[in-house]
Design an enzyme around this catalytic site. Structure first.
Site, PDB file in Angstrom:
ATOM      1  N   SER A 124      42.269 -62.179 -88.346  1.00  0.00           N
ATOM      2  CA  SER A 124      41.639 -62.907 -89.463  1.00  0.00           C
ATOM      3  C   SER A 124      40.598 -61.981 -90.069  1.00  0.00           C
ATOM      4  O   SER A 124      40.235 -60.966 -89.456  1.00  0.00           O
ATOM      5  CB  SER A 124      40.945 -64.161 -88.900  1.00  0.00           C
ATOM      6  OG  SER A 124      40.130 -64.766 -89.878  1.00  0.00           O
ATOM      7  N   TYR A 183      36.293 -68.703 -82.329  1.00  0.00           N
ATOM      8  CA  TYR A 183      37.324 -68.172 -83.229  1.00  0.00           C
ATOM      9  C   TYR A 183      37.106 -66.674 -83.486  1.00  0.00           C
ATOM     10  O   TYR A 183      38.038 -65.862 -83.387  1.00  0.00           O
ATOM     11  CB  TYR A 183      37.318 -68.973 -84.538  1.00  0.00           C
ATOM     12  CG  TYR A 183      38.496 -68.703 -85.439  1.00  0.00           C
ATOM     13  CD1 TYR A 183      39.709 -69.374 -85.240  1.00  0.00           C
ATOM     14  CD2 TYR A 183      38.422 -67.804 -86.487  1.00  0.00           C
ATOM     15  CE1 TYR A 183      40.804 -69.141 -86.061  1.00  0.00           C
ATOM     16  CE2 TYR A 183      39.503 -67.566 -87.323  1.00  0.00           C
ATOM     17  CZ  TYR A 183      40.692 -68.237 -87.106  1.00  0.00           C
ATOM     18  OH  TYR A 183      41.778 -68.002 -87.930  1.00  0.00           O
TER      19      TYR A 183
END
Ligand SMILES: NC(=O)c1ccc[n+]([C@@H]2O[C@H](COP(=O)([O-])OP(=O)(O)OC[C@H]3O[C@@H](n4cnc5c(N)ncnc54)[C@H](O)[C@@H]3O)[C@@H](O)[C@H]2O)c1
Length: 275
Positions: A141, A154
Site C-alpha cells: 500500500s 495496517y
C-alpha cells in the site's frame, strides 16, 4: 499469456477480482481464491461471461496448513509451468491509536496482511525456483511507504510486505523470477466498509470516519488498479505505484524522510468531526 497461471488471493472483491477478470481477458489461466465464497462465485461468473479460464478455491490466507494444502493441490491439479503469484488478500482495522488497539486485533491483521503473503510465497517459491520463472506480486500500500496515525497494524503489515518483497528482489536477482511490490493509493473497494472495528471504538465516530475516508481518499477504480498492476507485471517492474495520490505521497516521503508526517495535510489523517 496462454500458459501463464495467475494465482490470486482475495480475488472475490475489489482489486483482486478486477485483476482476475483482466488477466483472464488476456487469455491467462486464473486460479482465484478467497475466504468469501460468494465473492469468488461472482468473480467466476464475470470471467465465464467473457469466455475466460478460471477455477476458484476457498482459501483463508491466515491458515498456514490450508496454504500448504492449497499449493500441493495447485501443483497436482494444474501443473502450472509459468506462475504469477498475486498476494492480494487484505483487511483493514478500525482501532484508533496504537494504545487503543487490542493486541488480538493487531495480530489478526498481521496474520492476513503480512503472514498471508509470506506463507503463500513460502509455499509457491520452491516450485517457481525449480522452473526458474514466474512473478511474485505482493500487494502492499502507500501505507507501506508512509506511516499514518490510527493505522499502526495496517502500516506495520504493509511496511513488512515491502521489506519482505525487497529482500526477495535481492535474493532472486540472478533468477528469472521477478518480484513486484504494489503500492496503491485510495481505490474504491469494500476494504474500508468491511474493516473490523475494535472493541471500545465509538460507533458514531467509526461511521463518520468511514464516510470521510470513502469520500476523500478512495479515488481510483479497482479496474484502473488492475490495469496498472498488469502493465507493471508485464514490464517486470519492481515497484508499482497506483494513482496520483500514491505518487505524490511517495515523493513527499523521499523528499522529507525524517519528518514527512509533519508535511501531510492534517485534514488527510484527521478523524471526522462528530457532535
Ligand atoms: N482499496 C484501497 O484503497 C487499497 C489501498 C492500498 C492497498 N490496498 C490493498 O489491496 C488489497 C486488496 O484490497 P481491496 O481494496 O481490493 O479490498 P476488498 O475488501 O475489496 O478485497 C479484499 C479481499 O480479500 C479477501 N480476504 C480477506 N481476508 C481474507 C483471508 N483471511 N483469506 C483470504 N482472503 C481474504 C476478502 O474476502 C476480499 O474479497 C489488500 O491487500 C489491501 O490492503 C487497498
Amino acid at each position: 499469456m496462454n500458459d501463464t497461471h495467475y494465482i490470486i488471493t482475495g480475488a472475490g472483491s475489489g482489486i483482486g477480482q478486477a485483476l482476475a477478470i483482466l488477466a483472464a481477458s488476456k487469455r491467462a489461466k486464473v486460479i482465484a481464491s478467497d475466504i468469501d465464497e460468494k465473492g469468488l462465485e461472482e468473480t467466476r461468473q464475470k470471467v465465464m461471461a467473457q469466455n475466460g479460464w478460471i477455477n476458484t478455491h476457498r482459501l483463508d490466507v491466515s491458515d498456514p496448513q490450508a496454504i500448504i494444502d492449497f499449493a500441493a493441490m495447485v501443483k497436482k491439479n494444474y501443473n502450472p509451468q509459468q506462475i504469477v503469484l498475486v498476494n492480494n488478500a487484505g483487511v483493514a482495522l478500525n482501532s484508533g491509536t496504537f494504545v487503543e488497539t487490542p493486541m488480538q486485533d493487531f495480530e489478526w491483521l498481521m496474520n492476513i496482511n503480512l503472514y498471508g503473503v509470506i506463507r503463500m510465497t513460502k509455499a509457491f517459491l520452491p516450485l517457481m525456483l525449480e522452473q526458474n520463472n514466474g512473478n511474485i506480486v505482493n500487494v502492499s500500500s502507500i501505507f507501506g511507504i508512509m506511516g499514518v496515525r490510527y493505522q499502526s497494524a495496517y502500516c506495520t503489515a504493509k511496511f513488512g510486505v515491502k521489506g519482505f518483497s525487497d529482500v526477495l528482489k535481492f535474493e532472486l536477482i540472478d533468477t528469472n523470477i521477478k518480484v513486484s511490490s504494489v503500492h496503491p493509493g485510495g481505490i474504491k473497494t469494500n476494504i474500508a466498509s468491511n474493516a473490523r472495528v475494535s472493541e471500545g471504538q465509538n460507533a458514531k465516530q467509526v461511521a463518520a470516519d468511514l464516510e470521510k475516508f470513502e469520500r476523500e481518499a478512495l479515488i481510483n477504480t479497482p479496474e484502473y488498479a488492475a490495469e496498472v498492476i498488469l502493465k507493471g507485471i508485464q514490464k517486470g517492474k519492481s515497484r508499482i505505484l497506483i494513482g496520483r495520490d500514491a505518487k505524490i505521497l511517495d515523493i513527499l516521503v523521499r523528499t522529507f524522510p525524517d519528518n514527512y508526517f509533519r508535511k501531510i495535510p492534517k485534514s488527510m489523517t484527521e478523524r471526522a468531526k462528530v457532535d
